[in-house]
Enzyme design. Sequence first.
Site, mmCIF file in Angstrom:
data_model
loop_
_atom_site.group_PDB
_atom_site.id
_atom_site.type_symbol
_atom_site.label_atom_id
_atom_site.label_comp_id
_atom_site.label_asym_id
_atom_site.label_seq_id
_atom_site.Cartn_x
_atom_site.Cartn_y
_atom_site.Cartn_z
ATOM 1 N N ARG A 1 81.393 24.939 84.816
ATOM 2 C CA ARG A 1 80.668 23.977 85.648
ATOM 3 C C ARG A 1 80.755 22.527 85.177
ATOM 4 N NH1 ARG A 1 74.827 25.210 85.993
ATOM 5 N NH2 ARG A 1 74.886 23.678 87.675
ATOM 6 N N ASP A 2 81.343 22.258 84.015
ATOM 7 C CA ASP A 2 81.459 20.866 83.557
ATOM 8 C C ASP A 2 82.775 20.661 82.823
ATOM 9 O OD1 ASP A 2 80.778 18.231 83.183
ATOM 10 O OD2 ASP A 2 79.337 18.597 81.569
#
Length: 210
Positions: free
Chosen positions: A58-59
Amino acid sequence: MALGDLQTYLRREKSNEENTYTNLRDRVTMLSQHNCIGFSHQISHAMEFIEGKGCVHRDLAARNVLLNEKLVCKLSGFGLATDVLDQREYEKRTQGRLPVRWMAPESILDGVYTNKSDVWSYGIVLWEIETLGDVPYNDMSTQEVIESVQDGYRMPKPNTCHQDLFSTMELCWSDNPERRPSFQKLTKILQAVLDGDEMTGYMHIYEDPR
């Protein structure tokens, strides 16, 4: 990880060796096109492992990749990561500061995160590596990025980027998440390049998204 994060390292090399790729005949530099492909391959291989464990990062971004003195990459920045082993996708239900310039459309608009949204982010990381650390969509505000991506805009090919590698970025940025390659397939592509094979011969891997 003695060399710090990849984003800072790339920017430092860009500053020290302006136009690195075009000056290789005249200057000695620690960074080369082979190094850059190596970074891309290592990151894809690490994300293949993450994908296999049923996790979504997610990042994924160059700032969240660390380098040691031997130019070995290690993933970091797992503060937003989530375990999706028992569910097909993760839906974020709370708002907060988000890395919009690295996010897939479905994550920006609907708060949905999957391994395929990580693949979109990986395409942005490829672009970061090929530009030696430029900011994605650097001439746009965050809101302009959201609107432009939603309208189908994609960043142009970096000047020094091989066309086949840019085609890989474009596949990572497909509107349809199911059309984006898996990290396993991406790792095969980058390994072929490291082995000295022509990239075009391996693009057929993308023809079947299953």
